[in-house]
Design a protein around this motif. Structure first.
Motif, PDB file in Angstrom:
ATOM      1  N   THR A 106       0.835  -1.200   0.000  1.00  0.00           N
ATOM      2  CA  THR A 106       0.000   0.000   0.000  1.00  0.00           C
ATOM      3  C   THR A 106       0.869   1.248   0.000  1.00  0.00           C
ATOM      4  N   ASP A 107       0.384   2.271  -0.658  1.00  0.00           N
ATOM      5  CA  ASP A 107       1.089   3.553  -0.657  1.00  0.00           C
ATOM      6  C   ASP A 107       0.980   4.193   0.723  1.00  0.00           C
ATOM      7  N   CYS A 108       1.795   5.203   0.960  1.00  0.00           N
ATOM      8  CA  CYS A 108       1.809   5.860   2.263  1.00  0.00           C
ATOM      9  C   CYS A 108       2.133   7.331   2.102  1.00  0.00           C
ATOM     10  N   GLN A 109       1.843   8.076   3.151  1.00  0.00           N
ATOM     11  CA  GLN A 109       2.317   9.443   3.279  1.00  0.00           C
ATOM     12  C   GLN A 109       3.577   9.414   4.127  1.00  0.00           C
ATOM     13  N   VAL A 110       4.632  10.037   3.656  1.00  0.00           N
ATOM     14  CA  VAL A 110       5.870  10.120   4.421  1.00  0.00           C
ATOM     15  C   VAL A 110       5.745  11.296   5.386  1.00  0.00           C
ATOM     16  N   VAL A 111       5.940  11.029   6.680  1.00  0.00           N
ATOM     17  CA  VAL A 111       5.745  12.067   7.693  1.00  0.00           C
ATOM     18  C   VAL A 111       6.974  12.141   8.601  1.00  0.00           C
ATOM     19  N   ASP A 112       7.072  13.249   9.332  1.00  0.00           N
ATOM     20  CA  ASP A 112       8.160  13.375  10.298  1.00  0.00           C
ATOM     21  C   ASP A 112       7.712  12.787  11.632  1.00  0.00           C
ATOM     22  N   GLU A 113       8.519  12.948  12.662  1.00  0.00           N
ATOM     23  CA  GLU A 113       8.199  12.306  13.935  1.00  0.00           C
ATOM     24  C   GLU A 113       6.934  12.866  14.576  1.00  0.00           C
ATOM     25  N   SER A 114       6.521  14.066  14.155  1.00  0.00           N
ATOM     26  CA  SER A 114       5.294  14.670  14.677  1.00  0.00           C
ATOM     27  C   SER A 114       4.100  14.432  13.762  1.00  0.00           C
ATOM     28  N   LEU A 115       4.277  13.588  12.762  1.00  0.00           N
ATOM     29  CA  LEU A 115       3.250  13.222  11.778  1.00  0.00           C
ATOM     30  C   LEU A 115       2.919  14.354  10.820  1.00  0.00           C
ATOM     31  N   GLN A 116       3.818  15.292  10.657  1.00  0.00           N
ATOM     32  CA  GLN A 116       3.650  16.322   9.647  1.00  0.00           C
ATOM     33  C   GLN A 116       4.114  15.763   8.298  1.00  0.00           C
ATOM     34  N   ILE A 117       3.320  15.987   7.262  1.00  0.00           N
ATOM     35  CA  ILE A 117       3.582  15.368   5.971  1.00  0.00           C
ATOM     36  C   ILE A 117       4.826  15.965   5.309  1.00  0.00           C
ATOM     37  N   LEU A 118       5.746  15.081   4.927  1.00  0.00           N
ATOM     38  CA  LEU A 118       6.932  15.470   4.173  1.00  0.00           C
ATOM     39  C   LEU A 118       6.706  15.256   2.680  1.00  0.00           C
ATOM     40  N   GLN A 189      -3.429   6.394   0.140  1.00  0.00           N
ATOM     41  CA  GLN A 189      -2.329   6.197   1.080  1.00  0.00           C
ATOM     42  C   GLN A 189      -2.914   5.683   2.403  1.00  0.00           C
ATOM     43  N   TYR A 190      -2.415   4.536   2.840  1.00  0.00           N
ATOM     44  CA  TYR A 190      -3.001   3.876   4.000  1.00  0.00           C
ATOM     45  C   TYR A 190      -2.090   3.840   5.229  1.00  0.00           C
ATOM     46  N   VAL A 191      -0.905   4.424   5.129  1.00  0.00           N
ATOM     47  CA  VAL A 191       0.022   4.415   6.260  1.00  0.00           C
ATOM     48  C   VAL A 191       0.671   5.788   6.386  1.00  0.00           C
ATOM     49  N   LEU A 192       0.851   6.237   7.613  1.00  0.00           N
ATOM     50  CA  LEU A 192       1.717   7.376   7.891  1.00  0.00           C
ATOM     51  C   LEU A 192       3.092   6.788   8.191  1.00  0.00           C
ATOM     52  N   TYR A 193       3.993   6.932   7.240  1.00  0.00           N
ATOM     53  CA  TYR A 193       5.315   6.295   7.269  1.00  0.00           C
ATOM     54  C   TYR A 193       6.281   7.269   7.922  1.00  0.00           C
ATOM     55  N   ARG A 194       6.539   7.049   9.210  1.00  0.00           N
ATOM     56  CA  ARG A 194       7.261   8.020  10.009  1.00  0.00           C
ATOM     57  C   ARG A 194       8.772   7.874   9.819  1.00  0.00           C
ATOM     58  N   ARG A 195       9.429   8.987   9.469  1.00  0.00           N
ATOM     59  CA  ARG A 195      10.894   9.014   9.332  1.00  0.00           C
ATOM     60  C   ARG A 195      11.470   9.931  10.411  1.00  0.00           C
ATOM     61  N   HIS A 196      12.482   9.420  11.111  1.00  0.00           N
ATOM     62  CA  HIS A 196      13.153  10.209  12.134  1.00  0.00           C
ATOM     63  C   HIS A 196      14.596   9.742  12.227  1.00  0.00           C
ATOM     64  N   ASP A 197      15.347  10.274  13.144  1.00  0.00           N
ATOM     65  CA  ASP A 197      16.795  10.036  13.126  1.00  0.00           C
ATOM     66  C   ASP A 197      17.201   8.620  13.491  1.00  0.00           C
ATOM     67  N   LYS A 198      16.260   7.771  13.946  1.00  0.00           N
ATOM     68  CA  LYS A 198      16.598   6.400  14.300  1.00  0.00           C
ATOM     69  C   LYS A 198      16.120   5.374  13.267  1.00  0.00           C
ATOM     70  N   THR A 199      15.485   5.813  12.200  1.00  0.00           N
ATOM     71  CA  THR A 199      15.018   4.885  11.189  1.00  0.00           C
ATOM     72  C   THR A 199      16.161   4.472  10.279  1.00  0.00           C
ATOM     73  N   GLU A 200      16.019   3.274   9.668  1.00  0.00           N
ATOM     74  CA  GLU A 200      17.085   2.732   8.830  1.00  0.00           C
ATOM     75  C   GLU A 200      17.049   3.288   7.416  1.00  0.00           C
ATOM     76  N   THR A 201      15.875   3.709   6.956  1.00  0.00           N
ATOM     77  CA  THR A 201      15.725   4.160   5.581  1.00  0.00           C
ATOM     78  C   THR A 201      15.691   5.676   5.508  1.00  0.00           C
ATOM     79  N   ILE A 202      16.475   6.242   4.624  1.00  0.00           N
ATOM     80  CA  ILE A 202      16.484   7.685   4.390  1.00  0.00           C
ATOM     81  C   ILE A 202      15.486   8.012   3.279  1.00  0.00           C
TER      82      ILE A 202
END
Length: 233
Positions: A106-118, A189-202
């Motif tokens: 499923t597609d997703c929205q890429v968000v920051d740690e506060s769930l703001q859309i990137l 988009q069915y997931v809020l895909y959270r990216r932060h400094d501890k995630t493995e994927t950039i």
């Protein structure tokens, strides 16, 4: 779900999943030796559908997912990261699409740690789609976005030993591409895909910088994947 020091976000993720599950469904959680409050938070959620596996020696992310997959009992299996949020309707849509496919993404929205859309769509950002050769060269299989029939998991065994090169989600997706039908769900988009400094994927607009691995390692990984697919019965 494979967890490791996920105290900051794991409760939010668990509750977003539990809201979409039936009474007989389960969330299998394998923790890889967390040193923060992850385990206490999971236990405090207090839902009998959460099955926390017994402690084990540290395995690393990929092997920890394999450990959880080996313990799962369901006919339909979703992979989940510890720090995302599932949006309403995800489970229902995946079950519908799995009537016609062996594995769905499923597609997703890429968000920051506060769930703001990137980025509003990871698929559009990277051009993710089905296709064996396409995904050998530019992997579109993100475990946190995948659901599959148990038959895909069984066909993927024995698990590859070179997990430093072949990650669990890429391997499962490629096995499904080789042996069955894969569907990328791109209209919602069915997931809020959270990216932060501890995630493995950039997350970057440059396709070559989607991971922290060097170019040499990524080339070696594609060679290892091709060899593993040829060897897989």
């Amino acid at each position: 779900m494979a967890t490791y020091n996920g105290a900051a976000f794991v409760e939010e993720q668990l509750r977003s999943i539990l809201a979409q599950l039936g009474e007989k469904d389960e969330i299998v959680v394998s923790d890889d030796g967390s040193t923060d409050a992850t385990l206490a938070i999971i236990q405090a959620v207090g839902d009998p559908r959460i099955r926390l596996l017994p402690p084990h020696e540290p395995l690393g992310s990929t092997r920890n997912f394999y450990y959880a997959l080996d313990a799962a009992k369901g006919d339909i299996i979703f992979l989940s990261d510890q720090d995302d949020v599932w949006l309403p309707g995800r489970v229902e849509r995946c079950l519908e699409e799995l009537r016609k496919a062996d594995l769905v993404v499923t597609d997703c929205q890429v968000v920051d740690e506060s769930l703001q859309i990137l980025y509003p769509s990871l698929f559009k950002l990277y051009g993710l789609r089905e296709g064996l050769w396409h995904n050998l060269l530019r992997c579109g299989f993100y475990g946190s976005l995948m659901a599959m029939h148990r038959s895909v998991v069984e066909r993927a065994k024995p698990w590859p030993k070179n997990d430093e090169l072949i990650k669990h989600d890429w391997w499962l997706g490629m096995v499904a591409e080789k042996t069955g039908t894969v569907r990328f769900i791109s209209d919602t988009q069915y997931v809020l895909y959270r990216r932060h400094d501890k995630t493995e994927t950039i997350v970057s607009r440059n396709i070559l910088h989607r991971s922290r691995r060097s170019l040499t390692t990524r080339i070696m990984a594609r060679m290892a994947m091709a060899k593993q697919l040829i060897m897989q019965s």
